[in-house]
Write a protein that holds these residues in place. Structure first.
Motif, PDB file in Angstrom:
ATOM      1  N   GLN A   1       0.839  -1.185   0.000  1.00  0.00           N
ATOM      2  CA  GLN A   1       0.000   0.000   0.000  1.00  0.00           C
ATOM      3  C   GLN A   1       0.883   1.247   0.000  1.00  0.00           C
ATOM      4  O   GLN A   1       1.888   1.313   0.713  1.00  0.00           O
ATOM      5  N   VAL A   2       0.521   2.230  -0.819  1.00  0.00           N
ATOM      6  CA  VAL A   2       1.263   3.480  -0.912  1.00  0.00           C
ATOM      7  C   VAL A   2       0.278   4.636  -0.762  1.00  0.00           C
ATOM      8  O   VAL A   2      -0.763   4.666  -1.411  1.00  0.00           O
ATOM      9  N   GLN A   3       0.592   5.561   0.120  1.00  0.00           N
ATOM     10  CA  GLN A   3      -0.202   6.780   0.270  1.00  0.00           C
ATOM     11  C   GLN A   3       0.594   7.949  -0.306  1.00  0.00           C
ATOM     12  O   GLN A   3       1.800   8.071  -0.057  1.00  0.00           O
ATOM     13  N   LEU A   4      -0.082   8.811  -1.049  1.00  0.00           N
ATOM     14  CA  LEU A   4       0.572   9.933  -1.734  1.00  0.00           C
ATOM     15  C   LEU A   4      -0.066  11.240  -1.289  1.00  0.00           C
ATOM     16  O   LEU A   4      -1.291  11.374  -1.302  1.00  0.00           O
ATOM     17  N   VAL A   5       0.768  12.214  -0.917  1.00  0.00           N
ATOM     18  CA  VAL A   5       0.275  13.517  -0.477  1.00  0.00           C
ATOM     19  C   VAL A   5       1.015  14.605  -1.238  1.00  0.00           C
ATOM     20  O   VAL A   5       2.233  14.749  -1.105  1.00  0.00           O
ATOM     21  N   GLU A   6       0.269  15.373  -2.026  1.00  0.00           N
ATOM     22  CA  GLU A   6       0.858  16.448  -2.814  1.00  0.00           C
ATOM     23  C   GLU A   6       0.896  17.762  -2.027  1.00  0.00           C
ATOM     24  O   GLU A   6       0.061  17.979  -1.148  1.00  0.00           O
ATOM     25  N   SER A   7       1.816  18.627  -2.409  1.00  0.00           N
ATOM     26  CA  SER A   7       1.881  19.978  -1.854  1.00  0.00           C
ATOM     27  C   SER A   7       2.584  20.880  -2.856  1.00  0.00           C
ATOM     28  O   SER A   7       3.226  20.396  -3.797  1.00  0.00           O
ATOM     29  N   GLY A   8       2.464  22.193  -2.642  1.00  0.00           N
ATOM     30  CA  GLY A   8       3.200  23.143  -3.464  1.00  0.00           C
ATOM     31  C   GLY A   8       2.376  23.900  -4.480  1.00  0.00           C
ATOM     32  O   GLY A   8       2.899  24.782  -5.173  1.00  0.00           O
ATOM     33  N   GLY A   9       1.106  23.580  -4.585  1.00  0.00           N
ATOM     34  CA  GLY A   9       0.273  24.304  -5.537  1.00  0.00           C
ATOM     35  C   GLY A   9       0.012  25.731  -5.086  1.00  0.00           C
ATOM     36  O   GLY A   9       0.354  26.122  -3.967  1.00  0.00           O
ATOM     37  N   GLY A  10      -0.588  26.522  -5.954  1.00  0.00           N
ATOM     38  CA  GLY A  10      -0.903  27.890  -5.595  1.00  0.00           C
ATOM     39  C   GLY A  10      -1.338  28.710  -6.789  1.00  0.00           C
ATOM     40  O   GLY A  10      -1.555  28.170  -7.884  1.00  0.00           O
ATOM     41  N   LEU A  11      -1.448  30.020  -6.558  1.00  0.00           N
ATOM     42  CA  LEU A  11      -1.839  30.965  -7.595  1.00  0.00           C
ATOM     43  C   LEU A  11      -0.608  31.746  -8.026  1.00  0.00           C
ATOM     44  O   LEU A  11       0.055  32.373  -7.191  1.00  0.00           O
ATOM     45  N   VAL A  12      -0.296  31.702  -9.321  1.00  0.00           N
ATOM     46  CA  VAL A  12       0.862  32.411  -9.850  1.00  0.00           C
ATOM     47  C   VAL A  12       0.461  33.114 -11.139  1.00  0.00           C
ATOM     48  O   VAL A  12      -0.614  32.873 -11.684  1.00  0.00           O
ATOM     49  N   GLN A  13       1.367  33.960 -11.615  1.00  0.00           N
ATOM     50  CA  GLN A  13       1.146  34.642 -12.875  1.00  0.00           C
ATOM     51  C   GLN A  13       1.843  33.904 -14.006  1.00  0.00           C
ATOM     52  O   GLN A  13       2.790  33.129 -13.778  1.00  0.00           O
ATOM     53  N   ALA A  14       1.370  34.131 -15.214  1.00  0.00           N
ATOM     54  CA  ALA A  14       1.998  33.527 -16.383  1.00  0.00           C
ATOM     55  C   ALA A  14       3.482  33.877 -16.414  1.00  0.00           C
ATOM     56  O   ALA A  14       3.866  35.024 -16.155  1.00  0.00           O
ATOM     57  N   VAL A 110      -3.192   3.528 -13.251  1.00  0.00           N
ATOM     58  CA  VAL A 110      -2.527   3.950 -12.011  1.00  0.00           C
ATOM     59  C   VAL A 110      -2.968   3.071 -10.856  1.00  0.00           C
ATOM     60  O   VAL A 110      -4.157   2.747 -10.725  1.00  0.00           O
ATOM     61  N   ASP A 111      -2.012   2.711 -10.022  1.00  0.00           N
ATOM     62  CA  ASP A 111      -2.318   1.920  -8.836  1.00  0.00           C
ATOM     63  C   ASP A 111      -2.718   2.800  -7.648  1.00  0.00           C
ATOM     64  O   ASP A 111      -3.578   2.410  -6.850  1.00  0.00           O
ATOM     65  N   TYR A 112      -2.085   3.948  -7.518  1.00  0.00           N
ATOM     66  CA  TYR A 112      -2.382   4.843  -6.408  1.00  0.00           C
ATOM     67  C   TYR A 112      -2.425   6.294  -6.890  1.00  0.00           C
ATOM     68  O   TYR A 112      -1.591   6.703  -7.708  1.00  0.00           O
ATOM     69  N   TRP A 113      -3.376   7.049  -6.322  1.00  0.00           N
ATOM     70  CA  TRP A 113      -3.521   8.471  -6.604  1.00  0.00           C
ATOM     71  C   TRP A 113      -3.373   9.283  -5.328  1.00  0.00           C
ATOM     72  O   TRP A 113      -3.774   8.833  -4.251  1.00  0.00           O
ATOM     73  N   GLY A 114      -2.831  10.494  -5.466  1.00  0.00           N
ATOM     74  CA  GLY A 114      -2.888  11.444  -4.386  1.00  0.00           C
ATOM     75  C   GLY A 114      -4.216  12.193  -4.439  1.00  0.00           C
ATOM     76  O   GLY A 114      -5.039  11.974  -5.340  1.00  0.00           O
ATOM     77  N   GLN A 115      -4.406  13.100  -3.487  1.00  0.00           N
ATOM     78  CA  GLN A 115      -5.677  13.824  -3.405  1.00  0.00           C
ATOM     79  C   GLN A 115      -5.702  15.050  -4.309  1.00  0.00           C
ATOM     80  O   GLN A 115      -6.767  15.614  -4.562  1.00  0.00           O
ATOM     81  N   GLY A 116      -4.549  15.484  -4.801  1.00  0.00           N
ATOM     82  CA  GLY A 116      -4.481  16.595  -5.737  1.00  0.00           C
ATOM     83  C   GLY A 116      -4.136  17.919  -5.070  1.00  0.00           C
ATOM     84  O   GLY A 116      -4.418  18.134  -3.891  1.00  0.00           O
ATOM     85  N   THR A 117      -3.494  18.794  -5.845  1.00  0.00           N
ATOM     86  CA  THR A 117      -3.178  20.143  -5.388  1.00  0.00           C
ATOM     87  C   THR A 117      -3.490  21.112  -6.532  1.00  0.00           C
ATOM     88  O   THR A 117      -3.182  20.839  -7.691  1.00  0.00           O
TER      89      THR A 117
END
Length: 123
Positions: A1-14, A110-117
């Motif tokens: 079993q693998v758990q995935l946790v994403e981070s680092g997303g946000g609002l940026v400019q082009a 895919v076998d495992y997905w994170g929750q998304g960012t």
């Protein structure tokens, strides 16, 4: 079993940059090829990048080649997505994914997905 946790997303400019991280837990992290997908509003989830656990060989969607870089640190059980020269069309929820092989991962088996960012790029 693998758990995935994403981070680092946000609002940026082009034109800006962001780095996403995906922390994995589970004893068999290094047995999986890892990757990133994204889903824009009203669109299907699409492949962005993948990296093989054994060789570190990367694969990219044509839309991000030359701008995005995927990497992994097996000692830290973490995969990264460095995103440069961001465009408004890069906006979406970015998902970390793990699969037994990169060929399967690239077609969405895919076998495992994170929750998304969330990544939002304003023009």
């Amino acid at each position: 079993q693998v758990q995935l946790v994403e981070s680092g997303g946000g609002l940026v400019q082009a034109g800006d940059s962001l780095r996403l991280s995906c922390a994995a837990s589970g004893r068999t992290f290094t047995s999986y090829d890892m990757g990133w997908f994204r889903q824009a509003p009203g669109k299907e989830r699409e492949f962005v990048a993948a990296i093989r656990w054994s060789s570190g060989s990367p694969y990219y969607a044509d839309s991000v080649k030359g701008r995005f870089t995927i990497s992994r640190d097996n000692a830290k059980n973490t995969v990264y997505l460095e995103m440069n020269s961001l465009k408004p069309e890069d906006t979406g929820v970015y998902y970390c994914a793990a699969a037994a092989t990169s060929s399967r991962l690239r077609v969405g088996e895919v076998d495992y997905w994170g929750q998304g960012t969330q990544v939002t790029v304003s023009s």
